[in-house]
Design a protein around this motif. Sequence first.
Motif, PDB file in Angstrom:
ATOM      1  N   LEU A  19       0.903  -1.019   0.070  1.00 16.52           N
ATOM      2  CA  LEU A  19      -0.020   0.046  -0.180  1.00 16.52           C
ATOM      3  C   LEU A  19       0.678   1.320  -0.052  1.00 16.52           C
ATOM      4  CD1 LEU A  19      -2.757  -1.116   2.776  1.00 16.52           C
ATOM      5  CD2 LEU A  19      -3.199  -0.433   0.391  1.00 16.52           C
ATOM      6  N   PRO A  20       0.208   2.242  -0.518  1.00 11.85           N
ATOM      7  CA  PRO A  20       1.157   3.615  -0.948  1.00 11.85           C
ATOM      8  C   PRO A  20       1.219   4.169   0.625  1.00 11.85           C
ATOM      9  CG  PRO A  20      -0.981   3.984  -1.837  1.00 11.85           C
ATOM     10  CD  PRO A  20      -0.820   2.558  -1.353  1.00 11.85           C
ATOM     11  N   ILE A  21       1.907   5.272   0.937  1.00 14.19           N
ATOM     12  CA  ILE A  21       1.952   5.973   2.172  1.00 14.19           C
ATOM     13  C   ILE A  21       1.714   7.440   1.650  1.00 14.19           C
ATOM     14  CG2 ILE A  21       3.298   6.706   3.975  1.00 14.19           C
ATOM     15  CD1 ILE A  21       3.149   3.484   3.988  1.00 14.19           C
ATOM     16  N   GLU A  22       0.610   7.830   2.398  1.00 15.43           N
ATOM     17  CA  GLU A  22       0.323   9.246   1.978  1.00 15.43           C
ATOM     18  C   GLU A  22       1.244  10.208   2.291  1.00 15.43           C
ATOM     19  OE1 GLU A  22      -2.569  12.219   4.036  1.00 15.43           O
ATOM     20  OE2 GLU A  22      -3.780  10.447   3.167  1.00 15.43           O
ATOM     21  N   GLY A  23       1.564  10.874   0.968  1.00 15.92           N
ATOM     22  CA  GLY A  23       2.573  11.884   0.802  1.00 15.92           C
ATOM     23  C   GLY A  23       4.253  11.496   0.678  1.00 15.92           C
ATOM     24  N   GLU A  24       4.301  10.005   0.429  1.00 16.23           N
ATOM     25  CA  GLU A  24       5.656   9.575   0.529  1.00 16.23           C
ATOM     26  C   GLU A  24       5.662   8.537  -0.735  1.00 16.23           C
ATOM     27  OE1 GLU A  24       6.759   7.787   4.265  1.00 16.23           O
ATOM     28  OE2 GLU A  24       5.986   9.378   5.227  1.00 16.23           O
ATOM     29  N   SER A  25       7.122   8.368  -1.119  1.00 13.30           N
ATOM     30  CA  SER A  25       7.318   7.492  -2.297  1.00 13.30           C
ATOM     31  C   SER A  25       7.340   6.056  -1.847  1.00 13.30           C
ATOM     32  CB  SER A  25       8.516   7.913  -3.200  1.00 13.30           C
ATOM     33  OG  SER A  25       9.607   8.003  -2.153  1.00 13.30           O
ATOM     34  N   SER A  26       7.686   5.976  -0.422  1.00 10.61           N
ATOM     35  CA  SER A  26       7.922   4.549   0.012  1.00 10.61           C
ATOM     36  C   SER A  26       6.407   3.896   0.071  1.00 10.61           C
ATOM     37  CB  SER A  26       8.529   4.523   1.329  1.00 10.61           C
ATOM     38  OG  SER A  26       9.814   5.250   1.314  1.00 10.61           O
ATOM     39  N   ARG A  27       6.538   2.401   0.139  1.00  9.51           N
ATOM     40  CA  ARG A  27       5.342   1.735   0.083  1.00  9.51           C
ATOM     41  C   ARG A  27       5.379   0.880   1.496  1.00  9.51           C
ATOM     42  NH1 ARG A  27       1.956   2.153  -4.488  1.00  9.51           N
ATOM     43  NH2 ARG A  27       0.910   0.131  -3.873  1.00  9.51           N
ATOM     44  N   ALA A  58      -4.282   4.890   0.845  1.00 10.63           N
ATOM     45  CA  ALA A  58      -2.889   4.861   1.355  1.00 10.63           C
ATOM     46  C   ALA A  58      -2.945   5.072   2.777  1.00 10.63           C
ATOM     47  CB  ALA A  58      -2.484   6.324   0.854  1.00 10.63           C
ATOM     48  N   LEU A  59      -1.936   4.513   3.437  1.00 14.86           N
ATOM     49  CA  LEU A  59      -1.859   4.569   4.823  1.00 14.86           C
ATOM     50  C   LEU A  59      -1.270   6.093   5.367  1.00 14.86           C
ATOM     51  CD1 LEU A  59      -0.085   1.276   5.469  1.00 14.86           C
ATOM     52  CD2 LEU A  59      -2.575   1.741   5.737  1.00 14.86           C
TER      53      LEU A  59
END
Length: 228
Positions: A13-21, A141-142
């Motif tokens: 899942l994506p992380i809100e505002g970040e490129s890492s998952r 996104a988380l």
Amino acid sequence: MSYVIDPSPVASLPIEGESSRFPVRRIYCIGRNYADHAREMGHDPNREPPFFFLKPADTILEAGRDFPYPPGTTDVHHEIEMVVALKSGGRDIAEADALSHVYGYGIGLDMTRRDLQGEAKKLGRPWDVAKGFDHSAPCTALVPAVRIGHPTKGRVWLNVNGETRQQGDLSDLIWSIPEMIAYVSRLFELKGGDIIMTGTPAGVGAVRRGDVMEGGVEGVGTIKVKVV
């Protein structure tokens, strides 16, 4: 390490505002964790301990993608839930320590082939075909807990085509987030990457092709998914 076939991609899942998952390992779902929903499903919320079922990690459907109506059913139901994502785990986690294992929060839909679940219940069979089908876990996104804290209250809602179907509040949860984490850790060894879907308020119902589901959890975010 070599494999005889190519391994499947890691669900994430994506992380809100970040490129890492966030890599998803397992999805634990708690059943009947809002009193009104327990009653609408024909159960007494004051008389049963918590219970859990699992969805495969690759049932994740990232928010923004359409939900394909699944085969083998004519009665697919929506269940809006807050999602808890764990950064670490263990066995026999104490309630007092449980929140230290939480990475963040999101919103998910526990999509359910209700007719197949009803048949399984009557025959005393597992719910896998009703709960663990492809794309049955749409998720946002988380949002890391360091940004929003650990929500204990806030409106939980779902509209279908603009009409309110589900409405509740996190304060109505029968089992709190620390209690859920502690309880599951007595049955399974939890690990970073595990997700817990925390239960749904009353008002679950069927969706059809063309319907648009839009909901959210106050203080966490919103989700919008079209049924196709």
